[in-house]
Enzyme design. Structure first.
Site, PDB file in Angstrom:
ATOM      1  N   GLU A  24      -1.020  24.863 -24.888  1.00  0.00           N
ATOM      2  CA  GLU A  24      -0.575  23.674 -24.162  1.00  0.00           C
ATOM      3  C   GLU A  24      -1.527  23.365 -23.010  1.00  0.00           C
ATOM      4  O   GLU A  24      -1.848  22.206 -22.750  1.00  0.00           O
ATOM      5  CB  GLU A  24       0.835  23.885 -23.596  1.00  0.00           C
ATOM      6  CG  GLU A  24       1.907  23.996 -24.661  1.00  0.00           C
ATOM      7  CD  GLU A  24       3.259  24.219 -24.039  1.00  0.00           C
ATOM      8  OE1 GLU A  24       4.072  23.261 -24.077  1.00  0.00           O
ATOM      9  OE2 GLU A  24       3.520  25.333 -23.520  1.00  0.00           O
ATOM     10  N   TYR A  54       6.377  -0.964  -7.771  1.00  0.00           N
ATOM     11  CA  TYR A  54       6.537   0.016  -8.851  1.00  0.00           C
ATOM     12  C   TYR A  54       5.249   0.267  -9.609  1.00  0.00           C
ATOM     13  O   TYR A  54       5.088   1.307 -10.225  1.00  0.00           O
ATOM     14  CB  TYR A  54       7.685  -0.353  -9.791  1.00  0.00           C
ATOM     15  CG  TYR A  54       7.703  -1.775 -10.268  1.00  0.00           C
ATOM     16  CD1 TYR A  54       6.904  -2.194 -11.319  1.00  0.00           C
ATOM     17  CD2 TYR A  54       8.547  -2.706  -9.666  1.00  0.00           C
ATOM     18  CE1 TYR A  54       6.934  -3.497 -11.751  1.00  0.00           C
ATOM     19  CE2 TYR A  54       8.583  -4.016 -10.107  1.00  0.00           C
ATOM     20  CZ  TYR A  54       7.779  -4.409 -11.146  1.00  0.00           C
ATOM     21  OH  TYR A  54       7.807  -5.711 -11.572  1.00  0.00           O
ATOM     22  N   GLU A  74      10.534  20.998 -15.538  1.00  0.00           N
ATOM     23  CA  GLU A  74      11.419  20.904 -14.377  1.00  0.00           C
ATOM     24  C   GLU A  74      10.595  20.768 -13.099  1.00  0.00           C
ATOM     25  O   GLU A  74      10.929  19.969 -12.216  1.00  0.00           O
ATOM     26  CB  GLU A  74      12.320  22.141 -14.284  1.00  0.00           C
ATOM     27  CG  GLU A  74      13.342  22.253 -15.391  1.00  0.00           C
ATOM     28  CD  GLU A  74      12.850  22.940 -16.663  1.00  0.00           C
ATOM     29  OE1 GLU A  74      13.712  23.343 -17.478  1.00  0.00           O
ATOM     30  OE2 GLU A  74      11.624  23.081 -16.860  1.00  0.00           O
ATOM     31  N   LYS A  99       9.161  15.655 -23.257  1.00  0.00           N
ATOM     32  CA  LYS A  99       8.063  16.438 -23.837  1.00  0.00           C
ATOM     33  C   LYS A  99       8.269  16.450 -25.358  1.00  0.00           C
ATOM     34  O   LYS A  99       8.722  17.429 -25.946  1.00  0.00           O
ATOM     35  CB  LYS A  99       8.075  17.853 -23.246  1.00  0.00           C
ATOM     36  CG  LYS A  99       6.882  18.690 -23.593  1.00  0.00           C
ATOM     37  CD  LYS A  99       6.952  20.028 -22.855  1.00  0.00           C
ATOM     38  CE  LYS A  99       5.779  20.899 -23.193  1.00  0.00           C
ATOM     39  NZ  LYS A  99       5.852  22.205 -22.506  1.00  0.00           N
TER      40      LYS A  99
END
Length: 120
Positions: A24, A54, A74, A99
């Site tokens: 990863e 934004y 997280e 993910k």
């Protein structure tokens, strides 16, 4: 109880190198972020200074996704929420990090983490 208005940005997508597995960190993968920003929207001035830009927040979120790797989504969600709350007018940040290519060894559509953080 305080009533908030919400600005929502969905589907911000970028390649990041987050995860606990070496592949990863080496290969990277797509991360998708949804934001809900709670604030009091001023609707009678029609002035950008009375709200949040934004597009600037979205650019910063993409920079976080593509930036320094972390092990857990997280942690990534926490970094993004912290950035959103840096906006003076934002009281609450709801962040969902998807993910969809997580290496689980099973067929699935998506895995995500959702967090809500506030200034109070």
């Amino acid at each position: 109880m305080e009533t908030l208005d919400w600005i929502t940005v969905q589907g911000l997508s970028a390649t990041g190198f987050h995860g606990v597995y070496p592949e990863e960190r080496r290969d990277g993968q797509q991360f998708v972020v949804d934001l809900e920003l709670g604030l009091h929207v001023v609707t009678d001035t029609d002035d950008l200074h009375d709200t949040v830009d934004y597009s600037v927040i979205a650019g910063d979120v993409v920079a976080i996704i593509t930036g320094e790797p972390v092990d857990l989504i997280e942690t990534l969600a926490g970094r993004i929420a912290h950035r959103c709350l840096a906006e003076p007018l934002v009281s609450v940040a709801k962040v969902r990090v998807h993910k969809p290519q997580a290496p689980m060894g099973f067929t699935f559509t998506d895995v995500s983490v959702s967090i809500t953080r506030s200034k109070q």
